[in-house]
Design a protein around this motif. Structure first.
Motif, short mmCIF file in Angstrom:
data_model
loop_
_atom_site.label_atom_id
_atom_site.label_comp_id
_atom_site.label_asym_id
_atom_site.label_seq_id
_atom_site.Cartn_x
_atom_site.Cartn_y
_atom_site.Cartn_z
N ARG A 1 -23.83 -3.02 19.85
CA ARG A 1 -23.08 -4.23 20.19
C ARG A 1 -23.35 -4.55 21.65
O ARG A 1 -23.18 -3.70 22.52
N GLN A 2 -23.74 -5.79 21.92
CA GLN A 2 -24.01 -6.21 23.28
C GLN A 2 -23.16 -7.43 23.61
O GLN A 2 -23.24 -8.47 22.94
N ASN A 3 -22.34 -7.29 24.63
CA ASN A 3 -21.47 -8.40 25.05
C ASN A 3 -22.29 -9.52 25.69
O ASN A 3 -23.38 -9.29 26.22
N ILE A 4 -21.74 -10.71 25.65
CA ILE A 4 -22.37 -11.85 26.32
C ILE A 4 -22.04 -11.80 27.81
O ILE A 4 -21.25 -10.97 28.27
N ILE A 5 -22.65 -12.69 28.55
CA ILE A 5 -22.34 -12.79 29.99
C ILE A 5 -20.88 -13.19 30.15
O ILE A 5 -20.40 -14.12 29.49
N PRO A 6 -20.11 -12.49 30.98
CA PRO A 6 -18.69 -12.82 31.15
C PRO A 6 -18.48 -14.29 31.52
O PRO A 6 -19.31 -14.88 32.23
N PHE A 7 -17.40 -14.84 31.05
CA PHE A 7 -17.12 -16.26 31.27
C PHE A 7 -17.08 -16.60 32.76
O PHE A 7 -17.55 -17.66 33.19
N ALA A 8 -16.54 -15.69 33.57
CA ALA A 8 -16.41 -15.95 35.01
C ALA A 8 -17.77 -16.05 35.69
O ALA A 8 -17.88 -16.64 36.77
N GLU A 9 -18.82 -15.52 35.07
CA GLU A 9 -20.16 -15.55 35.69
C GLU A 9 -21.09 -16.53 34.99
O GLU A 9 -22.30 -16.48 35.17
N ARG A 10 -20.51 -17.45 34.23
CA ARG A 10 -21.34 -18.34 33.42
C ARG A 10 -22.24 -19.25 34.24
O ARG A 10 -23.27 -19.71 33.75
N HIS A 11 -21.86 -19.52 35.50
CA HIS A 11 -22.67 -20.40 36.36
C HIS A 11 -23.59 -19.62 37.29
O HIS A 11 -24.29 -20.22 38.11
N ASN A 12 -23.58 -18.30 37.16
CA ASN A 12 -24.42 -17.46 38.02
C ASN A 12 -25.81 -17.34 37.41
O ASN A 12 -25.97 -16.72 36.35
N PRO A 13 -26.83 -17.90 38.02
CA PRO A 13 -28.18 -17.85 37.42
C PRO A 13 -28.75 -16.44 37.35
O PRO A 13 -29.68 -16.19 36.58
N ASP A 14 -28.22 -15.52 38.14
CA ASP A 14 -28.71 -14.15 38.15
C ASP A 14 -27.90 -13.22 37.25
O ASP A 14 -28.18 -12.02 37.18
N ALA A 15 -26.91 -13.78 36.58
CA ALA A 15 -26.07 -12.95 35.72
C ALA A 15 -26.86 -12.41 34.54
O ALA A 15 -27.70 -13.12 33.96
N LYS A 16 -26.61 -11.18 34.18
CA LYS A 16 -27.29 -10.55 33.04
C LYS A 16 -26.27 -9.99 32.07
O LYS A 16 -25.16 -9.62 32.45
N ARG A 17 -26.66 -9.96 30.84
CA ARG A 17 -25.78 -9.41 29.81
C ARG A 17 -25.59 -7.91 30.05
O ARG A 17 -26.52 -7.22 30.46
N PRO A 18 -24.39 -7.40 29.78
CA PRO A 18 -24.17 -5.96 29.91
C PRO A 18 -25.08 -5.18 28.97
O PRO A 18 -25.55 -5.71 27.96
N GLU A 19 -25.31 -3.93 29.28
CA GLU A 19 -26.11 -3.08 28.42
C GLU A 19 -25.41 -2.90 27.07
O GLU A 19 -24.18 -2.84 27.01
N PRO A 20 -26.16 -2.83 25.98
CA PRO A 20 -25.53 -2.67 24.66
C PRO A 20 -24.88 -1.31 24.49
O PRO A 20 -25.32 -0.32 25.09
N SER A 21 -23.83 -1.29 23.70
CA SER A 21 -23.19 -0.04 23.30
C SER A 21 -23.82 0.40 21.98
O SER A 21 -23.79 -0.35 21.01
N VAL A 22 -24.40 1.58 21.96
CA VAL A 22 -25.21 2.02 20.81
C VAL A 22 -24.54 3.19 20.10
O VAL A 22 -24.05 4.13 20.73
N VAL A 23 -24.53 3.13 18.78
CA VAL A 23 -24.06 4.23 17.93
C VAL A 23 -25.24 4.69 17.09
O VAL A 23 -25.88 3.89 16.41
N LEU A 24 -25.52 5.98 17.14
CA LEU A 24 -26.67 6.52 16.42
C LEU A 24 -26.22 7.68 15.53
O LEU A 24 -26.23 8.83 15.96
N PRO A 25 -25.82 7.40 14.29
CA PRO A 25 -25.52 8.49 13.36
C PRO A 25 -26.80 9.27 13.05
O PRO A 25 -27.91 8.80 13.31
N GLY A 26 -26.63 10.45 12.45
CA GLY A 26 -27.79 11.27 12.14
C GLY A 26 -28.50 10.81 10.88
O GLY A 26 -28.21 9.75 10.31
#
Length: 272
Positions: free
Chosen positions: A219-244
């Protein structure tokens, strides 16, 4: 006296099978309305317990799943992905691991720029979302357990026992253990559904040589609403679940051929 030719004719009797079909339609409509109401209404354990077991989620997903999560105060703010890889065995008995395939990318290609998108285009995201939610509800010890390989014939029995032991060894009080039992039940249902889906994807891509599967949910979140006008804003790193790794799971009544006929051409198209 009314002439015989103008007398009202007797109403014909309604046949029994017509009555039965009508009542069946009424009952089906009533059940669908109730299930839809419980599904989209604000979440309540007591309300959903009106429908025993997993009957509600089994009915609503994948065909009728819906929610109001596009609206405030908690709109959807992230993307889910479901990736699959497999172990395949050749004629000489040699086994090799494949690379990862994004089932989500394949399905999204069916609905992107499509004015009449098929339901087949959102299956993996729904499976991933449900699995991630139930995985997060486990304790830290249980999440570590689920990340291990379970490859025996009775792997589900072994995994459930390991999860239940993990709850007992986590120092939880009796009330918390009882609550955790419900979380384990939900996780095992999502685990089986995810493994069955991964099995279909693997067989559609690599054929009958597949002997085991592993899936990865993120699951990867979108760019936070407060940073929507920041051209350098990047999406947070995804949260990964890896079952066996898991053995193949094939549900009764599913049609692997039909799934492959839909999935594989899309996979080949986006892989070109």
């Amino acid at each position: 006296m009314i002439p015989e030719s103008t007398q009202p004719s007797a109403r014909p009797a309604v046949k029994l099978w017509v009555r039965l079909v009508a009542w069946a339609a009424v009952l089906l409509a009533a059940w669908h309305i109730l299930a839809s109401f419980l599904w989209i209404a604000p979440y309540s354990v007591n309300a959903r317990e009106v429908i025993p077991g997993n009957a509600l989620s089994s009915y609503m997903l994948p065909m009728f799943g819906q929610s109001w999560s596009v609206f405030a105060p908690e709109p959807v703010n992230g993307d889910y992905h479901f990736n699959v890889r497999a172990t395949v065995e050749n004629d000489s008995g040699e086994r090799t691991e494949t690379g990862w395939v994004s089932a989500t990318d394949v399905e999204l290609s069916m609905i992107r720029y499509n004015l009449t998108p098929p339901r087949a285009g959102i299956q993996s995201t729904e499976v991933a979302s449900s699995f991630k939610k139930s995985f997060d509800a486990l304790t830290e010890v249980q999440r570590t357990t689920a990340s291990g390989d379970f490859m025996t014939a009775e792997w589900e029995v072994g995994l459930r026992a390991a999860l239940e032991n993990g709850a007992k060894n986590s120092g939880l009080d009796p009330a918390a253990i009882e609550k955790n039992a419900g979380a384990v039940d939900q996780f095992m249902a999502d685990e089986r559904r995810s493994t069955a889906y991964a099995t279909q994807v693997a067989k559609a891509v690599w054929g009958d040589e597949v002997v085991s599967v592993q899936y990865r949910v993120s699951r990867q979140n979108i760019i936070p609403f407060a940073e929507r006008h920041n051209p350098d804003a990047k999406r947070p790193e995804p949260s990964v679940v890896l079952p066996g790794w898991r053995p193949l799971v094939v549900e009764e009544g599913q049609n692997e051929g039909n799934f492959a006929d839909v999935f594989r051409p899309q996979f080949e198209r986006i892989s070109e």
